[in-house]
Motif scaffolding. Structure first.
Motif, PDB file in Angstrom:
ATOM      1  N   ASN A  53       0.758  -1.160   0.044  1.00 28.84           N
ATOM      2  CA  ASN A  53       0.062   0.085   0.013  1.00 28.84           C
ATOM      3  C   ASN A  53       0.955   1.264  -0.139  1.00 28.84           C
ATOM      4  O   ASN A  53       1.828   1.443   0.900  1.00 28.84           O
ATOM      5  CB  ASN A  53      -0.990   0.089   1.165  1.00 28.84           C
ATOM      6  N   LEU A  54       0.606   2.151  -1.039  1.00 28.21           N
ATOM      7  CA  LEU A  54       1.461   3.361  -0.910  1.00 28.21           C
ATOM      8  C   LEU A  54       0.590   4.419  -0.687  1.00 28.21           C
ATOM      9  O   LEU A  54      -0.573   4.442  -1.129  1.00 28.21           O
ATOM     10  CB  LEU A  54       2.060   3.599  -2.423  1.00 28.21           C
ATOM     11  N   GLU A  55       0.953   5.382   0.262  1.00 31.11           N
ATOM     12  CA  GLU A  55       0.410   6.658   0.569  1.00 31.11           C
ATOM     13  C   GLU A  55       1.198   7.594  -0.051  1.00 31.11           C
ATOM     14  O   GLU A  55       2.395   7.922   0.168  1.00 31.11           O
ATOM     15  CB  GLU A  55       0.362   6.746   2.201  1.00 31.11           C
ATOM     16  N   LEU A  56       0.690   8.494  -0.953  1.00 27.87           N
ATOM     17  CA  LEU A  56       1.278   9.392  -1.716  1.00 27.87           C
ATOM     18  C   LEU A  56       1.368  10.653  -0.977  1.00 27.87           C
ATOM     19  O   LEU A  56       0.135  11.328  -0.676  1.00 27.87           O
ATOM     20  CB  LEU A  56       0.788   9.590  -2.973  1.00 27.87           C
ATOM     21  N   VAL A  57       2.350  11.320  -0.599  1.00 27.52           N
ATOM     22  CA  VAL A  57       2.380  12.787   0.246  1.00 27.52           C
ATOM     23  C   VAL A  57       3.012  13.720  -0.898  1.00 27.52           C
ATOM     24  O   VAL A  57       4.243  13.569  -1.281  1.00 27.52           O
ATOM     25  CB  VAL A  57       3.381  12.634   1.463  1.00 27.52           C
ATOM     26  N   THR A  58       2.249  14.580  -1.289  1.00 25.99           N
ATOM     27  CA  THR A  58       2.677  15.823  -2.185  1.00 25.99           C
ATOM     28  C   THR A  58       3.033  16.843  -1.692  1.00 25.99           C
ATOM     29  O   THR A  58       2.367  17.396  -0.622  1.00 25.99           O
ATOM     30  CB  THR A  58       1.569  15.952  -3.180  1.00 25.99           C
ATOM     31  N   PHE A  59       4.284  17.312  -1.957  1.00 27.48           N
ATOM     32  CA  PHE A  59       5.006  18.473  -1.365  1.00 27.48           C
ATOM     33  C   PHE A  59       4.985  19.733  -2.376  1.00 27.48           C
ATOM     34  O   PHE A  59       5.178  19.360  -3.498  1.00 27.48           O
ATOM     35  CB  PHE A  59       6.317  18.084  -0.858  1.00 27.48           C
ATOM     36  N   SER A  60       4.702  20.705  -1.881  1.00 31.15           N
ATOM     37  CA  SER A  60       4.843  21.908  -3.089  1.00 31.15           C
ATOM     38  C   SER A  60       6.184  22.162  -2.997  1.00 31.15           C
ATOM     39  O   SER A  60       7.176  21.901  -2.145  1.00 31.15           O
ATOM     40  CB  SER A  60       4.191  23.082  -2.237  1.00 31.15           C
ATOM     41  N   ALA A  61       6.604  23.274  -3.764  1.00 36.13           N
ATOM     42  CA  ALA A  61       8.054  23.789  -4.210  1.00 36.13           C
ATOM     43  C   ALA A  61       8.655  24.256  -2.815  1.00 36.13           C
ATOM     44  O   ALA A  61      10.175  24.538  -2.775  1.00 36.13           O
ATOM     45  CB  ALA A  61       8.140  24.594  -5.190  1.00 36.13           C
ATOM     46  N   GLN A  62       7.724  24.769  -2.004  1.00 39.76           N
ATOM     47  CA  GLN A  62       8.358  25.391  -0.973  1.00 39.76           C
ATOM     48  C   GLN A  62       8.800  24.436   0.395  1.00 39.76           C
ATOM     49  O   GLN A  62       9.422  24.951   1.393  1.00 39.76           O
ATOM     50  CB  GLN A  62       7.138  26.248  -0.117  1.00 39.76           C
ATOM     51  N   TYR A  63       8.780  23.364   0.234  1.00 35.84           N
ATOM     52  CA  TYR A  63       9.005  22.286   1.086  1.00 35.84           C
ATOM     53  C   TYR A  63       9.905  21.190   0.462  1.00 35.84           C
ATOM     54  O   TYR A  63       9.370  20.598  -0.328  1.00 35.84           O
ATOM     55  CB  TYR A  63       7.883  21.617   2.114  1.00 35.84           C
ATOM     56  N   ASP A  64      11.050  20.936   0.946  1.00 44.31           N
ATOM     57  CA  ASP A  64      12.188  19.702   0.564  1.00 44.31           C
ATOM     58  C   ASP A  64      11.779  18.444   1.074  1.00 44.31           C
ATOM     59  O   ASP A  64      11.500  18.239   2.394  1.00 44.31           O
ATOM     60  CB  ASP A  64      13.374  20.263   0.963  1.00 44.31           C
TER      61      ASP A  64
END
Length: 277
Positions: A53-64
Motif C-alpha cells: 500500500n502506497l500513501e502518496l504525500v505531495t509536497f509544494s516547491a516550498q518544502y523539501d
C-alpha cells in the motif's frame, strides 16, 4: 460455552491486530512533487497488486521532501536528481541513499520572444533557477552549447563566480526555480527545470535546447534512509517503477517530457563526473 466464546473472541482480536500490524508494515509513504502524481498513482495501483500500500504525500516547491524523509514524515521520496541529493547530504550532514533510478527530466532553455540560439546577442538576459545544483545545471547546459565556460574547479554548483568566460556578456539572473516560467516576460530566455515546465504547460519539445541523455548527475532517483536501503518492500517498489509497462506509461502521460531510466546504481554519477560533463 461462555469460556469457549471468550477464547474465540480473544483469538479473533489477536488475528485482527496482527493483520493491522502487517497492513501498517506494508504501507509506504512516498514524498513526491505534483508533477509526478500521475506516475505514482499508476505505481500505487500496480503495487497494490503486490500487497503493498502506497500513501502518496505531495509536497509544494516550498518544502523539501528530503527534510520530510530525514524527519520520518515519509519512508521514501522521488523528486530529485543525483546532484541535488549529494548537495543535500553535504549541507545537512545526512546520509540519504538512492535505491533506484527513475527518469531523466531534462532541463531546458525556453523563451516567449525568440526561437533560436542565434537570437542570443550581446547582453541577453537569461533567468536560471537560484538553487545551487540547478543553477550549476543551467550553466552546464549553456556551456554545452558554447554560450559560456564554467571555471576549471567547477563542482556542479552554480553561482556568479562559477563563470570563467562569457564572450557575449550574457546577464545571468538567478530566480526562484518555481517562478522561472513567470519571469519569461521580463527576460529574453529562461532555463526551466523540467517539472516546473510541465506544471506551467510547457513541453520538452518547446525548449530551444535541452540536456542530452549523457547528463548522468541529473538522473532522478528514488531515495530512502541509509538503514532502509536494502528493505525488500522498497526494492519491490523500485522494480515496479523500472518495468517496461511503467516506462511506457510515463512516456505517454508526460507527452515525452520524461525519459525512463533503469540504470544500475553503481553507474550513477558522483561529483567527479561534473568535471568531465
Amino acid at each position: 460455552m461462555k469460556k469457549l466464546t471468550y477464547l474465540i473472541g480473544i483469538f479473533a482480536l489477536l488475528l485482527l491486530l496482527v493483520a493491522c500490524a502487517e497492513a501498517e508494515e506494508d504501507t509506504v509513504k512516498v514524498g513526491i512533487r505534483g508533477s509526478e502524481l500521475k506516475t505514482w498513482e499508476y505505481i500505487k495501483d500496480q503495487a497494490s497488486k503486490e500487497d503493498i500500500n502506497l500513501e502518496l504525500v505531495t509536497f509544494s516547491a516550498q518544502y523539501d521532501p528530503n527534510q520530510a524523509l530525514v524527519e520520518g514524515e515519509v519512508d521514501i521520496n522521488a523528486f530529485q536528481h543525483v546532484a541535488y541529493l549529494n548537495l543535500f547530504n553535504t549541507n545537512n550532514n545526512s546520509d540519504l541513499q538512492a535505491i533506484g533510478t527513475t527518469i531523466m527530466a531534462p532541463i531546458g532553455l525556453y523563451s516567449n520572444k525568440y526561437k533560436s540560439l542565434d537570437d542570443i546577442k550581446e547582453g541577453t538576459k537569461i533567468a536560471v533557477p537560484n538553487d545551487p545544483s540547478n543553477w550549476g545545471r543551467a550553466l552546464l547546459l549553456l556551456q554545452e552549447h558554447g554560450l559560456l565556460t564554467v571555471t576549471d574547479n567547477f563542482d556542479g554548483n552554480g553561482g556568479e563566480d562559477r563563470i570563467k568566460e562569457n564572450p557575449k556578456n550574457i546577464t545571468i539572473l538567478p530566480v526562484d526555480g518555481a517562478t522561472t516560467p513567470r519571469v519569461m516576460e521580463d527576460v529574453d530566455f529562461a532555463v526551466i527545470n523540467n517539472g516546473v515546465a510541465v506544471e506551467a504547460g510547457l513541453l520538452l519539445k518547446d525548449a530551444i535546447i535541452h540536456e542530452s541523455k549523457t547528463a548522468k548527475p541529473f538522473i532522478n532517483v528514488i531515495v530512502a534512509k541509509a538503514e532502509d536501503k536494502h528493505n525488500d518492500t522498497l526494492k519491490k517498489i523500485v522494480e515496479i517503477y523500472q518495468r517496461d509497462e511503467t516506462g511506457n506509461f510515463i512516456k505517454e502521460v508526460s507527452n515525452g517530457n520524461y525519459i525512463p531510466v533503469g540504470m544500475p546504481l553503481d553507474e550513477l554519477a558522483t561529483w567527479k563526473d561534473f568535471y568531465s560533463y
